[in-house]
Design an enzyme around this catalytic site. Sequence first.
Site, PDB file in Angstrom:
ATOM      1  N   ARG A 175     -11.542  13.816  -4.205  1.00  0.00           N
ATOM      2  CA  ARG A 175     -12.112  14.889  -3.340  1.00  0.00           C
ATOM      3  C   ARG A 175     -10.882  15.486  -2.347  1.00  0.00           C
ATOM      4  NH1 ARG A 175     -13.825  12.675   1.642  1.00  0.00           N
ATOM      5  NH2 ARG A 175     -14.862  14.443   2.148  1.00  0.00           N
ATOM      6  N   ARG A 258       5.204   3.256  -2.363  1.00  0.00           N
ATOM      7  CA  ARG A 258       6.058   4.479  -1.759  1.00  0.00           C
ATOM      8  C   ARG A 258       6.602   3.942  -0.411  1.00  0.00           C
ATOM      9  NH1 ARG A 258       3.300   8.996  -0.330  1.00  0.00           N
ATOM     10  NH2 ARG A 258       1.198   8.053  -0.576  1.00  0.00           N
ATOM     11  N   ARG A 289       6.225  15.759   7.423  1.00  0.00           N
ATOM     12  CA  ARG A 289       5.525  16.210   8.760  1.00  0.00           C
ATOM     13  C   ARG A 289       6.594  16.022   9.807  1.00  0.00           C
ATOM     14  NH1 ARG A 289       0.400  12.031   8.683  1.00  0.00           N
ATOM     15  NH2 ARG A 289       1.545  10.011   7.838  1.00  0.00           N
ATOM     16  N   GLU A 312       9.315  12.983   8.819  1.00  0.00           N
ATOM     17  CA  GLU A 312       8.956  11.884   7.768  1.00  0.00           C
ATOM     18  C   GLU A 312       9.119  12.618   6.333  1.00  0.00           C
ATOM     19  OE1 GLU A 312       5.307  10.259   8.561  1.00  0.00           O
ATOM     20  OE2 GLU A 312       4.646  10.273   6.605  1.00  0.00           O
ATOM     21  N   TYR A 360      -3.882  -0.305   0.308  1.00  0.00           N
ATOM     22  CA  TYR A 360      -3.478   0.464   1.533  1.00  0.00           C
ATOM     23  C   TYR A 360      -4.742   0.201   2.631  1.00  0.00           C
ATOM     24  CZ  TYR A 360      -3.126   3.334   5.469  1.00  0.00           C
ATOM     25  OH  TYR A 360      -3.200   4.104   6.724  1.00  0.00           O
ATOM     26  N   ASP A 362      -6.152   0.756   6.558  1.00  0.00           N
ATOM     27  CA  ASP A 362      -6.121   1.037   7.652  1.00  0.00           C
ATOM     28  C   ASP A 362      -6.078   0.072   8.881  1.00  0.00           C
ATOM     29  OD1 ASP A 362      -5.469   3.790   8.070  1.00  0.00           O
ATOM     30  OD2 ASP A 362      -7.651   4.501   7.682  1.00  0.00           O
TER      31      ASP A 362
HETATM   32  P1  FDA Z   1       1.674  -5.368   8.270  1.00  0.00           P
HETATM   33  O1  FDA Z   1       2.637  -4.372   7.099  1.00  0.00           O
HETATM   34  O2  FDA Z   1       1.505  -4.476   9.497  1.00  0.00           O
HETATM   35  O3  FDA Z   1       2.267  -6.639   8.583  1.00  0.00           O
HETATM   36  C1  FDA Z   1       2.928  -7.651   7.677  1.00  0.00           C
HETATM   37  C2  FDA Z   1       3.849  -8.371   8.474  1.00  0.00           C
HETATM   38  O4  FDA Z   1       4.368  -9.477   7.472  1.00  0.00           O
HETATM   39  C3  FDA Z   1       5.320  -7.531   8.834  1.00  0.00           C
HETATM   40  O5  FDA Z   1       5.384  -7.858  10.164  1.00  0.00           O
HETATM   41  C4  FDA Z   1       6.317  -8.358   8.014  1.00  0.00           C
HETATM   42  O6  FDA Z   1       7.468  -8.459   8.499  1.00  0.00           O
HETATM   43  C5  FDA Z   1       5.476  -9.676   7.760  1.00  0.00           C
HETATM   44  N1  FDA Z   1       5.976 -10.297   6.618  1.00  0.00           N
HETATM   45  C6  FDA Z   1       6.476  -9.985   5.404  1.00  0.00           C
HETATM   46  N2  FDA Z   1       6.923 -10.576   4.422  1.00  0.00           N
HETATM   47  C7  FDA Z   1       7.340 -11.834   5.201  1.00  0.00           C
HETATM   48  C8  FDA Z   1       8.184 -13.036   4.714  1.00  0.00           C
HETATM   49  N3  FDA Z   1       8.502 -13.082   3.574  1.00  0.00           N
HETATM   50  N4  FDA Z   1       8.262 -13.840   5.906  1.00  0.00           N
HETATM   51  C9  FDA Z   1       7.707 -13.581   7.240  1.00  0.00           C
HETATM   52  N5  FDA Z   1       7.137 -12.389   7.551  1.00  0.00           N
HETATM   53  C10 FDA Z   1       6.801 -11.512   6.571  1.00  0.00           C
HETATM   54  N6  FDA Z   1      -3.554   2.523  10.228  1.00  0.00           N
HETATM   55  C11 FDA Z   1      -4.428   3.213  10.932  1.00  0.00           C
HETATM   56  O7  FDA Z   1      -5.582   2.805  11.031  1.00  0.00           O
HETATM   57  N7  FDA Z   1      -3.980   4.378  11.562  1.00  0.00           N
HETATM   58  C12 FDA Z   1      -2.734   4.961  11.269  1.00  0.00           C
HETATM   59  O8  FDA Z   1      -2.639   6.074  11.765  1.00  0.00           O
HETATM   60  C13 FDA Z   1      -2.062   4.238  10.363  1.00  0.00           C
HETATM   61  N8  FDA Z   1      -0.851   4.676  10.018  1.00  0.00           N
HETATM   62  C14 FDA Z   1       0.019   4.346   9.170  1.00  0.00           C
HETATM   63  C15 FDA Z   1       1.310   4.890   8.791  1.00  0.00           C
HETATM   64  C16 FDA Z   1       2.128   4.169   7.952  1.00  0.00           C
HETATM   65  C17 FDA Z   1       3.313   4.703   7.431  1.00  0.00           C
HETATM   66  C18 FDA Z   1       1.757   2.972   7.441  1.00  0.00           C
HETATM   67  C19 FDA Z   1       2.637   2.501   6.299  1.00  0.00           C
HETATM   68  C20 FDA Z   1       0.514   2.201   7.732  1.00  0.00           C
HETATM   69  C21 FDA Z   1      -0.436   2.973   8.689  1.00  0.00           C
HETATM   70  N9  FDA Z   1      -1.510   2.381   9.081  1.00  0.00           N
HETATM   71  C22 FDA Z   1      -2.400   3.100   9.814  1.00  0.00           C
HETATM   72  C23 FDA Z   1      -1.788   1.078   8.525  1.00  0.00           C
HETATM   73  C24 FDA Z   1      -1.539   0.243   9.466  1.00  0.00           C
HETATM   74  O9  FDA Z   1      -0.003  -0.196   9.424  1.00  0.00           O
HETATM   75  C25 FDA Z   1      -2.015  -1.481   8.503  1.00  0.00           C
HETATM   76  O10 FDA Z   1      -3.265  -1.278   8.819  1.00  0.00           O
HETATM   77  C26 FDA Z   1      -1.603  -2.581   8.974  1.00  0.00           C
HETATM   78  O11 FDA Z   1      -0.097  -2.590   8.778  1.00  0.00           O
HETATM   79  C27 FDA Z   1      -2.150  -3.845   8.201  1.00  0.00           C
HETATM   80  O12 FDA Z   1      -1.777  -4.840   8.703  1.00  0.00           O
HETATM   81  P2  FDA Z   1      -0.987  -6.140   7.840  1.00  0.00           P
HETATM   82  O13 FDA Z   1      -0.900  -7.323   8.959  1.00  0.00           O
HETATM   83  O14 FDA Z   1      -1.997  -6.157   6.761  1.00  0.00           O
HETATM   84  O15 FDA Z   1       0.275  -5.613   7.596  1.00  0.00           O
END
Ligand code: FDA
Length: 389
Positions: A175, A258, A289, A312, A360, A362
């Site tokens: 949508r 991506r 953006r 970006e 993905y 949030d």
């Molecule tokens: P996250 O990626 O945050 O954490 C994973 C961690 O694991 C990282 O710190 C990484 O270094 C670590 N790691 C990975 N491999 C490892 C290894 N081998 N050894 C040790 N450590 C390791 N959400 C929202 O609600 N509003 C928003 O506006 C946005 N905007 C947004 C923009 C962009 C560009 C992205 C990519 C994402 C968002 N998000 C968002 C989503 C938000 O970032 C997401 O919900 C969180 O990252 C999820 O948290 P996680 O802990 O799953 O992953």
Amino acid sequence: MNADLVVVGSGLFGLTVAERAANELGLKVAIIDRRHHIGGNAYSEKEERTGIEVHRYGAHLFHTSNERVWDYVNRFTDFTNYVHKVYTRHNGEVFPMPINLGTINQFFRSAHGPAEAKALIQEQAGELAGTDPQNLNDKGIQLIGRPLYEAFIKHYTAKQWQTSPEELPASIITRLPVRYTYDNRYFNDKYEGLPVDGYTAWLERMAEQPNIEVHLNTDFFDDSHEYSKANVVGQVPVVYTGALDRYFDYAEGDLSWRTIDLEEEVLEMEDFQGCSVMNYPDADVPFTRIHEFRHFHPERDYTKDATVIMREFSRFANKGDEPYYPVNTSVDREKLLKYRDLAAGESSVLFGGRLGTYKYLDMHMAIGAALSMVDNKIAPHFTGGNKIQ
Ligand code: FDA
């Protein structure tokens, strides 16, 4: 090793698991992260010269309708009353987003009421009525009609995917929201705001517990420390939030992502664009953006001499790039099923978060999923002796 549970990754998923395991279950938790800071992608810091808070991995706006998540996050931070709004610059003119009555009337130089605007868009979308669109381009036209689709969606999507929408599958969009009111709030959620004293203060508070140890600059796949995969798996339960394919040494091939490149610039002016996010949907501008961080916190007394913007650019990730958004092709989905089978065989490891599930999420979704993992897997294991998986 002095830990009952090892959490790999200090993003919001890992932090939530660690905080609950420490405070609700009384466990000793070691969190490791390969980065030099906690917080995963939600991390922010002050830009050195201006003191303006910058979201290092792209703009993060907190929003949720989940009462449990909202109550939970409010234990660690207050939120401002920031309401997210986005504008888009097309052909030298600025329109409100998402597409709403304001966008439609400005675009068509009209003064339609909701019913007239709806009839107009339906008529334009009728160009491909009754067909079964096979690519994103036709699907977009069928959803909102050619004029709006071509102005605001087509080239923006092409830039996001580095692929012409004629070559992208229709399934990427189900949508395209059009609002027949002047409401241009970006999110529809009940709660929304930004952490009053910044993301990092919030995230650090989650980890500031006597039962939690944080080890930064520590990669799970580097065997030179005691929290490595080789040293902990099978010894102590692990919650792994790193990349799923990496855990299995890419045995089923790489999952595709991506990524975005962020180009930061400090400008000698008080205000560059008058809002926090401006989209650039035209083909002749290479970025998607621009964020201007001062506008996320209008309540703060930031300098008037300078402002920080971030352009970006979106592209496919190569090995070594930060994986941001799952591409999720049919080939990826086949690989994912195989990785899920492998994950189910790891009896003392739980896979979670954005990278660990190839989904993905949030922030509120990551937190909600982590709370469920604690309820359904971790608590029963430690209090009832159930298997962790
Ligand atoms: P996250 O990626 O945050 O954490 C994973 C961690 O694991 C990282 O710190 C990484 O270094 C670590 N790691 C990975 N491999 C490892 C290894 N081998 N050894 C040790 N450590 C390791 N959400 C929202 O609600 N509003 C928003 O506006 C946005 N905007 C947004 C923009 C962009 C560009 C992205 C990519 C994402 C968002 N998000 C968002 C989503 C938000 O970032 C997401 O919900 C969180 O990252 C999820 O948290 P996680 O802990 O799953 O992953």
